[in-house]
Structure formats: structure tokens, C-alpha cells
Design a protein around this motif. Structure first.
Motif, PDB file in Angstrom:
ATOM      1  N   ASN D 198       0.820  -1.221   0.000  1.00 42.28           N
ATOM      2  CA  ASN D 198       0.000   0.000   0.000  1.00 42.28           C
ATOM      3  C   ASN D 198       0.853   1.269   0.000  1.00 42.28           C
ATOM      4  O   ASN D 198       0.340   2.367  -0.178  1.00 42.28           O
ATOM      5  CB  ASN D 198      -0.915   0.001   1.233  1.00 42.28           C
ATOM      6  CG  ASN D 198      -2.102   0.932   1.077  1.00 42.28           C
ATOM      7  OD1 ASN D 198      -2.803   0.856   0.070  1.00 42.28           O
ATOM      8  ND2 ASN D 198      -2.309   1.837   2.027  1.00 42.28           N
ATOM      9  N   LEU D 199       2.152   1.109   0.194  1.00 40.74           N
ATOM     10  CA  LEU D 199       3.023   2.279   0.387  1.00 40.74           C
ATOM     11  C   LEU D 199       3.558   2.803  -0.948  1.00 40.74           C
ATOM     12  O   LEU D 199       3.980   2.033  -1.800  1.00 40.74           O
ATOM     13  CB  LEU D 199       4.177   1.887   1.306  1.00 40.74           C
ATOM     14  CG  LEU D 199       3.721   1.505   2.736  1.00 40.74           C
ATOM     15  CD1 LEU D 199       4.855   0.832   3.493  1.00 40.74           C
ATOM     16  CD2 LEU D 199       3.217   2.739   3.479  1.00 40.74           C
ATOM     17  N   PRO D 200       3.551   4.123  -1.129  1.00 36.17           N
ATOM     18  CA  PRO D 200       3.995   4.705  -2.410  1.00 36.17           C
ATOM     19  C   PRO D 200       5.517   4.665  -2.570  1.00 36.17           C
ATOM     20  O   PRO D 200       6.259   4.434  -1.608  1.00 36.17           O
ATOM     21  CB  PRO D 200       3.493   6.141  -2.330  1.00 36.17           C
ATOM     22  CG  PRO D 200       3.380   6.442  -0.878  1.00 36.17           C
ATOM     23  CD  PRO D 200       3.039   5.146  -0.205  1.00 36.17           C
ATOM     24  N   ALA D 201       5.954   4.930  -3.795  1.00 33.15           N
ATOM     25  CA  ALA D 201       7.359   4.762  -4.171  1.00 33.15           C
ATOM     26  C   ALA D 201       8.271   5.849  -3.638  1.00 33.15           C
ATOM     27  O   ALA D 201       9.479   5.801  -3.855  1.00 33.15           O
ATOM     28  CB  ALA D 201       7.469   4.681  -5.698  1.00 33.15           C
ATOM     29  N   ASN D 202       7.709   6.857  -2.952  1.00 34.11           N
ATOM     30  CA  ASN D 202       8.617   7.852  -2.353  1.00 34.11           C
ATOM     31  C   ASN D 202       8.969   7.504  -0.904  1.00 34.11           C
ATOM     32  O   ASN D 202       9.665   8.261  -0.243  1.00 34.11           O
ATOM     33  CB  ASN D 202       8.044   9.274  -2.460  1.00 34.11           C
ATOM     34  CG  ASN D 202       6.662   9.400  -1.835  1.00 34.11           C
ATOM     35  OD1 ASN D 202       5.985   8.395  -1.634  1.00 34.11           O
ATOM     36  ND2 ASN D 202       6.251  10.629  -1.545  1.00 34.11           N
TER      37      ASN D 202
END
Lengths: 301, 301, 301, 301
Positions: D198-202
């Protein structure tokens, strides 16, 4: 649906145009060419090209001029010998090229296998599609209570629903914002290489992945294993089906000596010998730690 | 003669059995299959198998579903762009497998290129043939007086004759003794893994060598170069002829941007700029050492 | 004698100049630095440099900030766990650089391990020394009658004498001619890159070889094994002694899980289970070929 | 802040304990050890260990016994020669190990350089921290209108604000949900290996990255280049500062022959020659495409 109708049509047109070649041809593998095998909810694996077959392995092992021995049973015997004795270079003489569509978090595990060639879809250059992996109910598992990097039983009820809602909603919102940020309507539009960082790790990417048979089997041994994360294991399983048809002798040897086999430590080997002589062996007199002893018992059933 | 009549017959039988495939086929390369190209006095190179063609390079670059762009001129343009900008991964998507017969001292240079797969004829397991590389008269060169690792003009007269006699006689004697040592007639016979160490480095060995196009082009840039030792350069030259027919667009780009191109240092680039502005540039005001200046002058003609 | 007095003096001067560092230091390995360990009649292995120690393995496994856990027993437990479960990347975080002097035929086997960095003495550029490997009496073995790539009992009497005479005389003659051919007295002198091809494969070469611990252990597993050729095994054995002092925990785990362990096939595992249940298992009902059954029996003693 | 007080304290304690070693020591690099160099808003690079120095490069090139030439100027001359002539193996004899904290989308670019060893923080095993890369105002750039994979001027006003708000809010919400999903309070808790998706690539990750000097310089040439994405370039720039102090001769040669240099195609070289002879050369008579000609003109200024 992994492939659009256009893509499907393009691939099918290619399927209808066989050409002549003097190279080694694997009939089992030809049947897989241009068939995208669905994996997970939006992913797939398809064979783009391959080099070699079972006979190419024995041909290289013998550094021979022709296509190997006349006798098929000899070819299989040699392949089994090579596998059993870890002679890996003949297996490197076969090569496969796959086109894979997969979630980014799976891609990040996969890429750790470095002895391969990769061309990935570029999110600096192109715009990603709105496709995210959302697990099926039975794959929505709890954290394992015994294995720090494993999973336990499937979540149920409200907890399962909330998780699915979060995964879906966060993905959709992130993608809405991604589109909005790169839009050039009435604004400059954020650089794609920056906007992509808002997208979660369950978004799908795709790549061409080319690898030799030896390194592929190593990948399969680790990733088709029960300890591998489910989401990469289904890709490994799909590839196993292809390899089985491509190089049937090599695949059977792989099942017997790698997948179905096991490694015993010096202590484990010694214990087996003592037990076969009728000795009573316990963890205390085994020379193994508790963890090792548990694994050993699992092994010898 | 590189191939025996038996080997030739075996290869020719295979040539007469084309099969159907759905894979990418390079017509230019098909024509090379099962033709052993003679190199040096007993050596050869022959293509055993290949994967991909020019279109496979652009297909991977675009991670596309079909065979690349519709328009061929676009394919060539993209390949040239990739080569010019050092985008190497699409070129890794093509693969070639060669069967090479070559003197051991050439094999020792060749193997320094590590990103390849190799299966060499085993002299622990098998008996080597009585075949040694003896240079032609014009390849029998003196040590270069300007380059510590190069060669000068051809030797002549008595000196040339003596060298040839030494090379031939020592090779024959070494091989006689090799045979005598491993013989089991009236004696135990020395282990082959030991007896082989009596053989000089001009004896021929052979191997299967498999490499991707990117790494092959790197090999060719170094080994088809005028600074490479003649005895490996002739192998590289022979392979160039095959690559030219296999992936004509990629090969032309390679010639333009790698083989025929040159690298300028920061100082060299600055000198070119100053010279184009009409400035008088000498070694003294060039910022280069004498050696670099000499190389620079050679470059800009 | 592997080292000349000059070389010995140069090395000893360096030994006397310890410097301060903030890096991880392995006391056991420091004791090996600048000691050339003799191998065979003219060869040696010496550690030139190393990176990391046992704690560096666990530090990387934990991607931690400091030097790993406080407790040494925990470090060893983690290292054993990593080795047992084939987690190889933490072992890649240690590196070693060796200077090795070895016969060319050994170098040719060694170089097949590709995941390493190598700088070899160049016989194109420099002149080789008159040093050849001549086996001791007990290493002068007959071809094995059971193993196509092995050796049997030592040769004796006249046969042994003749072999030694051939090896010595051919090497000396080849070297005499090598010197004569490259001599520039009263002649042009043959290029060194050509003259070297007259030299047999028992001449010594040397190189710098740098490899990470994971790949080194793989090398040692294959080359310190009883099936490896004696002349490379003695090098592997010498390196084992160094690794044991460098990373004692990792080395002990390597001995338990790799060197002293064994791999059972699916069929072998099944047989062990049946035998432990008291069943009578023979080759006929084992599901193994005769060759496999023989190897299996050797394993379980 | 990249490092917590605890981490800082642990590192500082290690800094205060220099030890003696007989290995090559680079004073310039010792000064970098245990200093985490901040990069971006939460990232850093720190040298954990290194092997070799400038002298180690020449020592390997000469396969010498001691520490290379007495004369420092000779060492630099040889290093420049090796760099100029693409003799890469001596540079492989130096090795560096870095601990890097970096956003996931940067890590995904970085890992494409395969000839390195990596240990990444495992989000299957551990819980990621709430740390996300949010660009500074001047790094918040629009998509380039001329380069499909580049960026243009910085966004301003409302558009910039909205982008920042999206990036921040989506990251925070995703992390809130991540925490909620893995929580075991009153529920089973989702497996970490699933929740991470669920965590974004930043989001930031970290790894140990070990690479030899040759491959590191290749990485720096591509990633410290003006065409590289800003967010990886700042890491490359930070590493350049370390390499400059570690191997000053090699780094200077790298700047002169790689970073500051340029490659001319066969056509470009021919044009330079013609221009230096006073000929008028235009795109039309240059033999180059418009794109190539534009790049060529940019080069010769």
C-alpha cells in the motif's frame, strides 16, 4: 484482463505466421509461444523466445558437432548425471525470454536475481496504467506468528473488508492524483519521473526478462518454494509449467534433485547414519540446535 | 582441415532438416547455421544457435506487445539512438551460441570476457588431438620496438625458419610424449589430467560459447581492433561477418558509433573547440602529455 | 622457491608498517597478510587485502548502523541460520584479494569461476620465468580405471621415471627455444605474444584474484573437494586455512552445512524415510539407477 | 533527519576506536568513514568499508609483489594510461561498501546496475518507517517538452502547492492505513509482506551496496550525468566526493577521460577532420541525421 483486444489480435496474427528455421526446435515450447498465461488479477507471463532444448544441453556437455547422441535414453541419463553432480555450464546453454506483467513489489523481489537481462517499462518515459493488485480473499493473510517473514491464515470478516477497502481506495486515489498531477490541461503538468512516486507498490509494471536455464532453475527453486511469498510463487509456478514442456528431461531431473531433494548438514548426515544403525538419537545428542533439529525432523518425516 | 568427413556429414544432415518455428527468424543468420567458417590453420567458428533479430531489440526497448514499429526505418532509427546513447539492455535481448575451435593461448585471452557461458572440451576427461597452430610466414612477426605488447615486421630467412622448426618440432615431440605417457600398453598410463600439462599453448581446444549481443559487441570492439593480437582478431573478424548478417541495423550502428568512432578526453575536446575557433594548439598548450598528444593527433588526422 | 630474496624483502618491509584504520579488522587475517603460503613446487597464495569479518556479515543481514549485535553467540547463530537457508547476499559483503602463483593448467580450471576479478601477468608484455610444475612422486598418478576424469594409484619404477624425464626435458627444451626465439642478439627476435605459445601448460603464471566470500566458499566447496584435481585442491586447501582465521563463524557454518553436508534427491529422501520406518530398501525398489544407488549408499554409510 | 540520536551515538562510538592494520589505507577515505552524508530530505550515503587505494590499482596492473612504484608520478601516469585505454581490470581491484538510505523509486533505478552486491532492508520481515521523499520547491519540476524522459522548469503557485499536498497527504494516509492493517490490537493483523504494497514509491528504504571501483565509476558516469534524474544524481554526486578523496589519481583520470570527455561517431570524427582542414560542413553534407548533428554541434561548442 491482462491483455487488451488489440494486443490479443496482434499476438494472434503473429501466431499464424510460422517460419522455417535450422535451429533446435522444442515442440513443447512452440505451443507456449504467443500465449500469455494469466497470473494474479492483471498479470501474465508469456514466452517471447527461447534457445535450445534437452539435446542442446548434452550437445554442449560433449562439445559435440551434431545434435547429441542418437539414443534418447542416453541423453536423459547424461542430463540427470549433470544435474546430480552440479555441472551447471551445460544448462547455461539454453536461454529463455519472457514478457512478464507483475506488481511492483513482486518486481522488486524478482530483480534480486541479478544474472539475467531486463528491460522494464519506463515510468519516466511513459504513463502507467490504472491497474493494481488486489488480493483474492484466500490470499489476504495474517502475519505468521511463527515466521517473521511469512503469513498465516486468511483474514476474515470486517478486518478483511477494511483491508480490501484501504488497498482499493488508496490505489484509486493515488492514481487519480497521479493523473491530475501529470495533466497538462490548464497547467504545466508534473514531470512523469516525479509523479510516479505517488503510486503504491501494488501497481503493475512489465518487463522483458531473459535468463539462461541454469539461473532460471535456481530462481524457480527459490521462488516456487513453499517459503516464497505467494505473489511471486504463482509466477514461478506458471514458468515451471513452461519449462516442463520446453526441456522435459532437464525439468524432471530438476524436480528429483533440486525441488524434491534436500540438503543435510554434516550433523544431520551423521544422525541419519546413527539412526539407520538403530541408535536412539535425540536433539540433545544430535549436535544440532533446537531450530536445526526441528527442521531435520520435518525432513526425515 | 578443421572438420573431419564424419563431422561434416553429421552437420550437413542437420542442415537438410529445416523445421517450423513461431520465433523471430533472421534470414541472414539462418544462412550461416551449420557452416563452420575456417580460421587460422585448424580452427573454425560456427553458429550453433541464435535468439532474436533487429526487431527483437526495438521490441524490448518498447516493452511492446508486437514486433516493434510497423516502419522499418523507425526500427533502424531507434536502434541507432539506443547505440548512440549507450542504452545497452535492449541489445542484451539477442543471444548467440558459437562453437569455436581455437589455440589454447587464444582461448586464454578470450575467456577474460566473463559475461558469457562456456563449455570447453575437457582434457581431464578426453584425449586432445594432434593439432597445433603454426603461423603463416606473414604472421611470424618480430617483437614491436615501440609497443611492449605488439608485434612488428615479419621475420625472414634463417630466423623465420628456425622459429618454425622449433614450434613444429617441440609440438610434435610434446605430443609424442603425451601419447606415450597416457598409453596403457605395457604400463599403467599417466592420468590424462596430468599428461595434458606437457602440451604447449598452441595446441587447439574447442568450446561452446554463448553470449548476448551487447557483450558480444564489446568483445568485438576490443578484439577486432588493430591493437588486438592477430590470432584472436581473425576470430573476431569472422564473427563480425556473422553479426552483420544477423542484425544488420545493429551492426551498422556499431560500426558508426563504436568501431569507427573515438573517445575524446576533456582536454582533447577542449583542443578541438579551440582549433575550430582558429587557435594554434600545440602539445605545450594542450594540457596533454606527449603520449596523449600523439594519440590525439592520430585521431584528428 | 616461490619468492626471491628481493620480493621477500619488499614484502617484509611492508609488514613492518602497520597503519591505523577505522574499518573492520579481522585479527586472524591480519596475521596472514604479507605471508606467501607455498603451494606445489614453485607456487604460492598470499592475501593482499580483505574487507569485512564475521560481524560484517550480520551487520549487512540486519542493514544495521553499527557493528552488529553485542552478543557474539547471537552473531554466530545468525550466520549459521543464513548459511543453512542459503541466504547468500550477506556473505557477499566480505571480500578478499589474493596474489596467486600457479601452473597454467590450474589457472585454466580456476578461471571458470567467473564471478571474480582477475589481473594476470601478461606474457604478451613480459617474459615468463623458467619455472615449471613437476609432480612429486606420490602425485604422479595413473589414470583412474573407474572415473574418466580422475586418477588412480601413483606410478612407479621405470614408468614414473620416464614421465618425469619427459616433463622435465620437454619443459627445459621448450623454455630454451622460447628464450632463443625472443632473443634480439644478432636477430630481430620473435614477438613475445607468439613465442609464449611454445611453452607447456605446467609453466607457472601469476595473478591477482579478488572475490567475495559467498563466491569464494562456492569455489572452495568444488575445489577443496576430493573429486577436484589434486593440483587445484592444494590451493583451495591453503585458502581454507586463511578463511578459517578470517571469518571463523562463517567458516564453521560452511564446514557443517556445505563441505560436510550432502544433498539427497527426492528418491534418496524417500528411501531414508522408508528405511527409518524399518522397511527393506534395495536398488530395485528404490526408484534410483544403479549409479545413483551406489552414490546413495556411499552417503548414508 | 537521516540518523536518530541512538544511531549517531553508535556510529560515533565506532569512530573513536581506530585499530591497527597491515592493509592499504587511504587517509582520504578514512576521514569519510562513519560519517553519514545527508542526501535529499531523509536520505544519506555513508562509507562502511573500502579496499585498496590508488597504489592498489597499479600494483594489480603490474601483478607486483610490493606496493607499486616508488615514484608517485609514475603511479599517476600508469593510472591515466589504464583509464585512457579502457584497461578496466586493475580498477576492479578496489572495492567500496556503502550504506544508503534512499526513496524506493530511486532504488529501483539504482538496482539496474547489476554488477554489485546488495542487502536491502526487508519489508517482509520488518516494519518500514514513516519517511517519504517530498521534493523541495526547486526540484518540483514540470515534464520536459523536448525530452520524453526529462523535466523542465519548476512548477509554481497553486499547481506546486497542489502537488505537494497530494504527495504529502497520500503518503500520510497510506502509512496510516499500513499501520492500521498490520496492527494486532483487536485483530489478526495483515501480513507485513502484503501491507507494504500500500506504500507509495517515495517511501525510504535502505541497503548495503558493495561494488568495485570500475563498476562504481560506470555507475557514476551514468548517474552523475546531467541527463540522470535529479533524485539519483544527488546520490551520485555525494559518492563522487568520496571517491575523489579515496583514489585521487583514478578520480582525476575519470574526470578527464570519462565525465569530461565525449565519444565521436565515425561520421562525427570525419566531420571534425574536414572542419579542421577548413571545409564548410553542414548537416546536409555531414552524413548525420538532424538529431545527431544537433548533438554533435553541442559537443564541439
Amino acid at each position: 484482463m491482462p491483455l487488451s483486444p488489440d494486443q490479443q489480435a496482434e499476438i494472434e496474427e503473429l501466431r499464424s505466421q510460422p517460419q522455417q528455421t535450422l535451429r533446435a526446435v522444442s515442440p513443447g515450447m512452440e505451443a507456449h509461444l504467443y500465449h500469455a498465461r494469466p497470473v494474479l488479477d492483471h498479470g501474465f507471463v508469456r514466452v517471447v523466445d527461447y534457445m535450445g532444448d534437452d539435446a542442446a544441453i548434452t550437445q554442449a556437455a560433449r562439445v559435440s558437432y551434431g545434435r547429441g547422441t542418437k539414443s534418447v535414453s542416453n541423453d536423459e541419463g547424461l542430463i540427470r548425471y549433470l544435474m546430480r553432480h552440479w555441472h551447471s555450464t551445460p544448462f547455461e546453454m539454453c536461454e529463455i525470454k519472457l514478457h512478464v506483467k507483475l506488481p511492483v513489489f513482486v518486481a522488486r523481489q524478482w530483480i534480486r536475481h541479478r544474472t539475467a537481462n531486463v528491460n522494464e517499462y519506463s515510468a519516466r518515459y511513459s504513463i502507467l496504467d490504472r491497474e493494481f493488485y488486489i488480493p483474492e480473499a484466500d490470499a489476504l493473510a495474517a502475519q505468521s506468528t511463527v515466521n517473521n517473514q511469512g503469513r498465516g491464515a486468511a483474514l476474515t470478516g470486517e478486518e478483511a473488508e477494511r483491508v480490501l477497502r484501504y488497498l482499493r481506495d488508496d490505489a484509486m486515489r493515488a492514481y487519480d492524483h497521479y493523473e491530475e498531477m501529470i495533466s497538462t490541461e490548464g497547467q504545466d503538468g508534473l514531470a512523469r519521473e516525479l509523479a510516479r512516486m505517488n503510486l503504491p507498490a501494488n501497481i503493475y509494471t512489465q518487463w522483458y526478462w531473459k535468463v539462461d536455464l541454469h539461473n532460471l532453475l535456481h530462481f524457480l527453486r527459490l521462488r516456487a518454494d513453499s517459503h516464497a511469498q505467494y505473489e511471486i510463487r504463482v509466477y514461478a509456478d506458471a514458468i515451471c509449467e513452461m519449462v516442463k514442456d520446453w526441456v522435459p528431461f532437464a525439468y524432471r531431473a530438476f524436480e528429483d534433485y533440486r525441488m524434491g531433494g534436500a540438503t543435510l548438514s554434516a550433523a544431520g548426515l551423521e544422525c541419519v547414519r546413527r539412526m539407520l544403525k538403530g541408535e536412539e538419537v535425540t536433539q540433545e545428542n544430535s549436535g544440532m540446535s533446537k531450530g536445526e533439529w526441528r527442521e531435520f525432523q520435518g525432513l526425515i518425516g
